[in-house]
Design an enzyme around this catalytic site. Sequence first.
Site, PDB file in Angstrom:
ATOM      1  N   GLU A   1       0.093 -12.135  -1.640  1.00 11.57           N
ATOM      2  CA  GLU A   1      -1.851 -13.633  -1.834  1.00 11.57           C
ATOM      3  C   GLU A   1      -2.006 -14.410  -2.460  1.00 11.57           C
ATOM      4  O   GLU A   1      -1.328 -14.491  -3.337  1.00 11.57           O
ATOM      5  CB  GLU A   1      -2.196 -11.103  -2.458  1.00 11.57           C
TER       6      GLU A   1
ATOM      7  N   ASP B   1       5.732  -6.864   2.370  1.00 14.66           N
ATOM      8  CA  ASP B   1       4.736  -7.112   1.226  1.00 14.66           C
ATOM      9  C   ASP B   1       5.656  -7.764  -0.376  1.00 14.66           C
ATOM     10  O   ASP B   1       6.817  -7.011  -0.831  1.00 14.66           O
ATOM     11  CB  ASP B   1       3.627  -6.089   0.910  1.00 14.66           C
TER      12      ASP B   1
ATOM     13  N   GLU C   1      -8.847  -9.712   4.475  1.00 14.51           N
ATOM     14  CA  GLU C   1      -9.443  -8.253   4.305  1.00 14.51           C
ATOM     15  C   GLU C   1     -10.421  -7.981   3.478  1.00 14.51           C
ATOM     16  O   GLU C   1     -10.737  -9.125   2.699  1.00 14.51           O
ATOM     17  CB  GLU C   1      -7.755  -7.864   2.844  1.00 14.51           C
TER      18      GLU C   1
ATOM     19  N   LYS D   1       5.070 -11.399   2.947  1.00 17.40           N
ATOM     20  CA  LYS D   1       2.960 -10.979   2.661  1.00 17.40           C
ATOM     21  C   LYS D   1       3.202 -11.754   1.114  1.00 17.40           C
ATOM     22  O   LYS D   1       3.892 -10.917   0.860  1.00 17.40           O
ATOM     23  CB  LYS D   1       2.659 -10.223   3.502  1.00 17.40           C
TER      24      LYS D   1
ATOM     25  N   SER E   1       0.907  -1.102   0.121  1.00 19.40           N
ATOM     26  CA  SER E   1      -0.131  -0.010  -0.255  1.00 19.40           C
ATOM     27  C   SER E   1       0.965   0.994  -0.230  1.00 19.40           C
ATOM     28  O   SER E   1       0.189   2.592  -0.300  1.00 19.40           O
ATOM     29  CB  SER E   1      -1.451  -0.015   1.047  1.00 19.40           C
TER      30      SER E   1
HETATM   31  O1  KIV Z   1      -0.242  -3.361   2.036  1.00 29.34           O
HETATM   32  C1  KIV Z   1      -1.037  -3.279   2.760  1.00 29.34           C
HETATM   33  O2  KIV Z   1      -1.648  -2.056   3.548  1.00 29.34           O
HETATM   34  C2  KIV Z   1      -1.791  -4.912   3.491  1.00 29.34           C
HETATM   35  C3  KIV Z   1      -2.324  -4.625   4.456  1.00 29.34           C
HETATM   36  C4  KIV Z   1      -4.093  -3.876   4.024  1.00 29.34           C
HETATM   37  C5  KIV Z   1      -2.112  -5.603   5.342  1.00 29.34           C
HETATM   38  O3  KIV Z   1      -1.609  -5.468   3.278  1.00 29.34           O
END
Ligand code: KIV
Length: 263
Positions: free
Chosen positions: A113, A82, A180, A111, A44
Amino acid sequence: MTSVRDFARFKTEGRKISMVTAYDAWSARLVGQSSVDAILVGDSVAMVVHGHATTVSATVPMMALHTAAVARAVPNKFLVADLPFLSYRRGLAAAIKAVGSLVRSGAHGVKLEGIEGHRHVIRQIVGSGVPVMGHVGLTPQSVNRLGGFRVQGREPGAADRILRLAHDLEDAGCFAVVLECIPGELAAHITSELTIPTVGIGGGPCTDGQILVLQDLWGVSGDHVPRFVRRYADGNQLLTDALNRYDADIKAARFPSAQESYS
Ligand code: KIV
């Protein structure tokens, strides 16, 4: 410092897990001084910091840069970064290279997806010694296929699919999974079935933990506030007031004072 072992223990003990995003050293320093359990350097960042419309603009160098800034400022928190759009879909070697880049920048875990088409990648990352957090429900990297940022899993078939994906992520070795924007009942059901913790954002109150984007909870994001956000401060007002007082003091010759000047 919290570790993956604590995530597992928290689930067993029924102790809730708190997470926030952070993208830079100054805000991460404040998170580091708080009691929040863990930090996500979320993709994000592409939207919140770089002003892109979606997270698909995030890249591995972008994520590595922000991960390094956060890691330098917060040595005492478990840090997840991420893996950005497509970085784990270009074959195993490319995925492992991306993971290496984030871990060498200071991430303790990564993380990603979904799972369909990259289950083997998750297994390989976990097998390489890097904790992986899954992410199902609204998966923003698929925003174009989903047709927008919308609640997922409202229809029975879609709910079953999300439940199955969450189970698959657990089986692939993930230490936790983000849920989410799914109905609270579905999130509660997934949470009761999995042995790994669930961390919700727009998943209601029954997940094992919660995560919010830091700018949302500080109230320094834009006018559109998703339903699941609680603003714990009116940062927009506070910070704009500070700027206006600064501006007024300059124009009235009240800043700087003698004490704020060198003789
Ligand atoms: O990128 C992010 O902020 C996220 C959260 C919304 C879990 O993946």
